[in-house]
Each structure stands twice: as structure tokens, then as C-alpha cells.
Design a protein around this motif. Structure first.
Motif, PDB file in Angstrom:
ATOM      1  N   ILE A 291     -29.554  50.200  -0.501  1.00 39.85           N
ATOM      2  CA  ILE A 291     -28.125  50.368  -0.792  1.00 39.85           C
ATOM      3  C   ILE A 291     -27.382  50.810   0.468  1.00 39.85           C
ATOM      4  N   LYS A 292     -28.005  51.717   1.207  1.00 41.88           N
ATOM      5  CA  LYS A 292     -27.397  52.171   2.458  1.00 41.88           C
ATOM      6  C   LYS A 292     -27.224  50.996   3.416  1.00 41.88           C
ATOM      7  N   GLY A 293     -28.271  50.156   3.513  1.00 38.39           N
ATOM      8  CA  GLY A 293     -28.196  48.985   4.380  1.00 38.39           C
ATOM      9  C   GLY A 293     -27.080  48.059   3.955  1.00 38.39           C
ATOM     10  N   LEU A 294     -26.984  47.811   2.642  1.00 38.48           N
ATOM     11  CA  LEU A 294     -25.908  46.961   2.123  1.00 38.48           C
ATOM     12  C   LEU A 294     -24.553  47.524   2.530  1.00 38.48           C
ATOM     13  N   TRP A 295     -24.430  48.826   2.384  1.00 36.71           N
ATOM     14  CA  TRP A 295     -23.181  49.529   2.679  1.00 36.71           C
ATOM     15  C   TRP A 295     -22.784  49.335   4.141  1.00 36.71           C
ATOM     16  N   ILE A 296     -23.775  49.268   5.035  1.00 41.35           N
ATOM     17  CA  ILE A 296     -23.485  49.111   6.465  1.00 41.35           C
ATOM     18  C   ILE A 296     -23.281  47.643   6.831  1.00 41.35           C
ATOM     19  N   VAL A 297     -24.144  46.761   6.269  1.00 41.69           N
ATOM     20  CA  VAL A 297     -24.169  45.381   6.753  1.00 41.69           C
ATOM     21  C   VAL A 297     -23.115  44.511   6.081  1.00 41.69           C
ATOM     22  N   MET A 298     -22.900  44.715   4.767  1.00 40.37           N
ATOM     23  CA  MET A 298     -21.992  43.804   4.058  1.00 40.37           C
ATOM     24  C   MET A 298     -20.588  43.739   4.671  1.00 40.37           C
ATOM     25  N   PRO A 299     -19.955  44.872   5.061  1.00 44.43           N
ATOM     26  CA  PRO A 299     -18.624  44.764   5.670  1.00 44.43           C
ATOM     27  C   PRO A 299     -18.625  43.862   6.900  1.00 44.43           C
ATOM     28  N   VAL A 300     -19.690  43.951   7.707  1.00 39.97           N
ATOM     29  CA  VAL A 300     -19.764  43.123   8.920  1.00 39.97           C
ATOM     30  C   VAL A 300     -19.792  41.648   8.538  1.00 39.97           C
ATOM     31  N   ILE A 301     -20.616  41.317   7.512  1.00 40.78           N
ATOM     32  CA  ILE A 301     -20.728  39.917   7.105  1.00 40.78           C
ATOM     33  C   ILE A 301     -19.419  39.433   6.486  1.00 40.78           C
ATOM     34  N   ILE A 302     -18.807  40.293   5.656  1.00 39.88           N
ATOM     35  CA  ILE A 302     -17.559  39.882   5.006  1.00 39.88           C
ATOM     36  C   ILE A 302     -16.468  39.638   6.041  1.00 39.88           C
ATOM     37  N   VAL A 303     -16.352  40.540   7.026  1.00 38.22           N
ATOM     38  CA  VAL A 303     -15.332  40.347   8.061  1.00 38.22           C
ATOM     39  C   VAL A 303     -15.612  39.071   8.835  1.00 38.22           C
ATOM     40  N   SER A 304     -16.890  38.860   9.189  1.00 32.76           N
ATOM     41  CA  SER A 304     -17.238  37.673   9.961  1.00 32.76           C
ATOM     42  C   SER A 304     -16.855  36.400   9.210  1.00 32.76           C
ATOM     43  N   TYR A 305     -17.228  36.348   7.905  1.00 28.81           N
ATOM     44  CA  TYR A 305     -16.917  35.144   7.132  1.00 28.81           C
ATOM     45  C   TYR A 305     -15.416  34.967   6.932  1.00 28.81           C
ATOM     46  N   SER A 306     -14.709  36.050   6.586  1.00 28.74           N
ATOM     47  CA  SER A 306     -13.300  35.852   6.239  1.00 28.74           C
ATOM     48  C   SER A 306     -12.473  35.511   7.462  1.00 28.74           C
ATOM     49  N   VAL A 307     -12.727  36.187   8.595  1.00 28.54           N
ATOM     50  CA  VAL A 307     -11.954  35.865   9.794  1.00 28.54           C
ATOM     51  C   VAL A 307     -12.294  34.460  10.280  1.00 28.54           C
ATOM     52  N   GLY A 308     -13.601  34.135  10.275  1.00 27.77           N
ATOM     53  CA  GLY A 308     -14.006  32.805  10.724  1.00 27.77           C
ATOM     54  C   GLY A 308     -13.410  31.714   9.852  1.00 27.77           C
ATOM     55  N   PHE A 309     -13.452  31.918   8.517  1.00 24.76           N
ATOM     56  CA  PHE A 309     -12.892  30.896   7.626  1.00 24.76           C
ATOM     57  C   PHE A 309     -11.389  30.770   7.795  1.00 24.76           C
ATOM     58  N   PHE A 310     -10.729  31.905   8.100  1.00 19.95           N
ATOM     59  CA  PHE A 310      -9.293  31.842   8.365  1.00 19.95           C
ATOM     60  C   PHE A 310      -9.028  30.849   9.497  1.00 19.95           C
ATOM     61  N   TRP A 311      -9.772  30.965  10.597  1.00 19.06           N
ATOM     62  CA  TRP A 311      -9.553  30.054  11.727  1.00 19.06           C
ATOM     63  C   TRP A 311      -9.925  28.627  11.368  1.00 19.06           C
TER      64      TRP A 311
END
Lengths: 83, 397
Positions: B95-115
């Protein structure tokens, strides 16, 4: 078996599936690119005229590029130019 | 499934030409093709087409990325809790790992998809699926403490300058995920290298955090003095060979586990998506350059470059080599297309990786730079192999 496209056309990603299946050892992905840039001499050197129009390259292409059709049309244009 | 189809059918008119949301047509199509293959019939022969399209092909790569991803999530949480002196049971750690890693993945996907959507709307073409993989590869190469705005900047650079200005997926000559990482690496070295960035330390009132070093095995090897064998000091720092192989040590999110990369490599090779030639070439390259150096060092006894004394097999399991050679180097767009060229390309990546690691004290890790460097040579390798091949061909004109 149906006549669905099973996808949409995309730019070539150079996966090389077409070159693997080609029975006459053309490199369809490179030949196709040289045709798109009007380098017909290069396409001929690749063996464009050896193409037997089997359509295997078009069949396997995951990017749904009309490889066989492009090669066929270029051959046709080349023959017409020769007359 | 019927109601999903009805939903898309009822909304289609708004996105068609003249509709209210005509500009967002690529977005609509991307969402629709996620569920259904489009009902386009073939116009030219052969009228039967293979069922594999780019979306499915990229999905297989995503599936192959799952082992390093899940292990990365676990390991990030594990290292974080270990360093902060928190409990280490599987679920808390995950759960701790999810808490740290998921924001990074979400930001990467959403910003990338925006472009992606911006470029697809301006150029009026469909959104290409290449980004599905790039958007997941990129976060896996980052340290877990990376600030989210830097993730956004990095993926923007990778997508725009690594890919879109050349025309999008299929026309880029550099791996977009690595381009973004290289940008971050040189623009914000403080957040991308050193010893403190690899582990996310929570604020807790225990003394465990003070005793924690956070050095990666590559850093331990690079700062090695000439008194001791590197293997000994690696073990002293807690990095045994099996630990390096399984991957429970600090490092970038997804790169640490060689075992998980092997699992991914198995999926990629058995489905024929990635080239085994590049992967084997890379492993051979590492061994070919590291073994002579190792043997030379054994005989001469001089240790002017102490990392040369490291047994070659350690180069295969340390750092991001396994991840890089399995997932990054085999990107078909930026790798060469011809078979011999693929061997040479992989081999050169292995050789350069070891050379950068051993002889350049500024960069303890060399995989990223060597892959980007060989990306530049891929067209040249292709050119010469095609030339050699055409010389053998019997001309018929």
C-alpha cells in the motif's frame, strides 16, 4: 474469418514482420518507405519488380498499411513509364 | 457489452464532421477502439487481415511490463518502510508503494496523453498507441522521490521533443521515455542521482532513518577504493548477488529486479514482439567487454580502475541494465530493423554500458546514455546491412 480491417492505419513502427514473411526476400518496410519518398531507383534495387503480389505483408502488418497495394501501384506506374 | 456499444453509437454524431465536438474526434476514437475494433472493411486485397493491430501489440508490451511494475511498487514501499523503520508486512509495504508510485504514473499518463491529444487534434489524425508504453516506461525509470512537476516536465519533453516534432510514433529516432529521462537527468541532477533520491523516507521519530545510507549498488562499486574486492564491499553494504538478482535494493522504481525483467523478456520474446537478438546481443556485449577487463585485472594485479575488478556477472544484475535492454533497447521504432544490425546494436549497447559504468566516475549508470547513443546509430547500421544485402541480390532490371 471476415473482411474487417481489425484496426486502424498507423505509421510504420518497423517491426519487421513483413520482411519475415516475404517469400521473395524484399524488405517491404524499407521498400515502402523509399516509394513514399519517391526514391524509385532504390525501391527497384530492393527488388520491387520481384514482388509476386502475394499480399502476405499486408496481411501481417500490425499498422494496417497497404503494403502490397503500394508496391503493386508503383510497379504499374513504372511499367507505364517504360512504354 | 451492448450498452457500451449503444453509448458510443449515440455519441458518435457529435464527434463526426460538423458535430459539436468535431475537434475531439481523436479522443472519441481512442476511447471507442479501447473497447471495440472499428468496423472498417478492407478496400484492397488481401481482404483478410491479421487480428493483431498496434493497440493489441502495445497491450502485450504493457502486460510484459506488469512484473517489473508490481515488483517496483512492492520494492519502493519496502525500501521506504525499511529506511523509515516502519513495519514490513506485505500489505503495508505494498500500500505504501502504491501511495508513492501511483501519483507518478498518473501524472506521467495524464500529461503525456494531454500532449498526444493536442498533437492529434492539430494534425487531425488518430491518437497513436505508442504512448501507452512510453507513459508507463517513463515512471519506471525514475527514482521514487521525484517531484511530480518534474515528472510532468520530463514526460512533456520526451513526448514533444523525443517524438511528436518528428511526426509521432513510428517516426521518432530516439526512445521517447529515455529522452525524457535524459532531460531530467541533466536538467535536475539533484533529483535524479546521488544517494538520497532512491528511497522515499517518511517522517517518523525513530533513529533508523539516520543510520540509513541509501546508496545503490552501482554507487557502492563506483566509489570503491583499491584495498578491497568490490564483491566484498557490496556484501558489506548488504548487496549479495541473489539480492541484486531478485531486486530488493534501492534504485529506480521498476529497474531493480533482474528476475522480473527476465519474466517480461520471456513474454516479449515468446509473443514475438521484441527482438531476442537485441537482448542476447546486449548480454554478450556486457560479457565481452567486462571479461577481458576482469581477466586483465586478475593477472596484472593493478587496480587503477577498481570497478574493472568486478565480476562481469554483476554488471548484468546491477542497476538498470536488464530493464533497459529488455524494454528500452527493443523498442522497434528506434532500434534497427535488420537482423545482423540488431545483434550489433545490442552488442554495442552492452559494451557502452560497461564502459560508461567503469570509466566514467560522473555516471555510475550507463544504460540510458548507451541506448540513446545507439539509437542514433540504428539507421546507419540498417543502411549498411541493406547495402550489403542488395549487393547479393540478382538484379532483374
Amino acid at each position: 474469418m471476415d473482411c474487417n480491417f481489425h484496426g486502424e492505419e498507423r505509421a510504420c513502427i518497423n517491426c519487421g514482420y513483413c520482411a519475415e514473411v516475404c517469400p521473395v526476400d524484399i524488405l517491404p518496410q524499407f521498400t515502402y518507405k523509399s516509394i513514399l519518398t519517391d526514391e524509385i531507383d532504390e525501391a527497384l534495387a530492393h527488388g520491387l519488380l520481384d514482388c509476386v503480389e502475394c499480399g502476405l505483408c499486408t496481411y501481417v502488418c500490425p499498422c494496417k498499411i497497404e503494403l502490397c497495394d503500394t508496391l503493386k501501384n508503383t510497379k504499374k506506374a513504372y511499367y507505364l513509364e517504360q512504354i | 457489452m451492448k450498452f457500451i456499444k449503444d453509448f458510443f453509437d449515440s455519441k458518435r454524431e457529435h464527434f463526426a464532421e460538423g458535430g459539436r465536438f468535431e475537434k475531439f474526434k481523436p479522443l472519441f476514437e481512442a476511447a471507442e477502439t479501447f473497447f471495440f475494433i472499428p468496423g472498417i472493411a478492407t478496400q484492397n486485397g488481401p481482404h483478410v487481415r491479421d487480428s493483431l493491430d498496434l493497440k493489441r501489440l502495445m497491450s502485450i508490451v504493457i502486460v510484459a511490463l506488469m512484473p517489473p511494475l508490481f515488483f517496483g511498487i512492492y520494492n519502493t514501499g519496502y525500501q521506504s518502510n525499511l529506511a523509515s523503520g516502519l513495519p514490513l508486512s506485505f500489505f503495508t509495504v505494498f500500500i505504501k508503494g502504491l501511495w508513492i508510485v501511483m501519483p507518478v504514473i498518473i501524472v506521467s499518463y495524464s500529461v503525456g496523453f494531454f500532449w498526444e491529444i493536442v498533437f492529434a487534434s492539430i494534425r487531425k489524425h488518430n491518437i497513436s498507441e505508442g504512448f501507452l508504453v512510453t507513459g508507463l516506461l517513463f515512471p519506471l525509470t525514475l527514482p521514487s522521490t521525484i517531484p511530480l512537476w518534474q515528472v510532468a516536465v520530463g514526460i512533456s519533453f520526451g513526448v514533444i521533443f523525443g517524438k511528436e516534432i518528428f511526426g509521432g510514433t513510428g517516426r521518432n529516432f530516439l526512445n521517447p521515455a529515455l529522452t525524457g529521462r535524459a532531460f531530467l537527468f541533466f536538467a535536475y541532477p539533484g533529483n535524479m542521482s546521488g544517494e538520497k533520491v532512491w528511497t522515499f523516507v517518511s517522517e517518523v521519530k525513530t533513529s533508523a532513518a539516520d543510520a540509513f545510507s541509501g546508496a545503490t549498488p552501482l554507487a557502492v562499486s563506483a566509489v570503491q577504493g583499491s584495498f578491497d574486492l568490490i564483491e566484498t564491499s557490496l556484501v558489506k553494504a548488504g548487496f549479495t548477488f541473489s539480492k541484486l538478482f531478485y531486486g530488493t535494493y534501492p534504485g529506480s522504481i521498476g529497474e531493480t529486479s533482474t528476475l522480473m525483467c527476465l519474466a517480461g523478456a520471456f513474454i516479449l520474446i515468446s509473443t514475438g514482439i521484441a527482438s531476442y537478438r537485441i537482448m542476447l546481443g546486449g548480454v554478450l556485449g556486457v560479457l565481452a567487454i567486462a571479461y577481458p577487463g576482469y581477466l586483465f585485472n586478475l593477472f596484472s594485479g593493478s587496480t587503477s580502475v577498481p570497478m574493472l575488478a568486478l565480476h562481469p556477472s554483476y554488471h548484468l544484475v546491477m542497476g538498470g541494465f536488464a530493464f533497459g535492454i529488455v524494454y528500452m533497447a527493443t523498442d522497434p521504432v528506434s532500434a534497427p530493423g535488420m537482423n545482423t544490425a540488431k545483434w550489433i546494436y545490442g552488442f554495442a549497447i552492452g559494451v557502452l554500458t560497461v564502459l560508461i559504468r567503469v570509466f566514467n566516475p560522473a555516471f555510475p549508470e550507463g544504460v540510458m546514455l548507451s541506448i540513446l547513443f545507439m539509437n542514433l546509430f540504428a539507421p546507419l547500421l540498417d543502411h549498411y546491412e541493406i547495402k550489403a544485402r542488395l549487393r547479393k541480390r540478382v538484379p532483374n532490371v
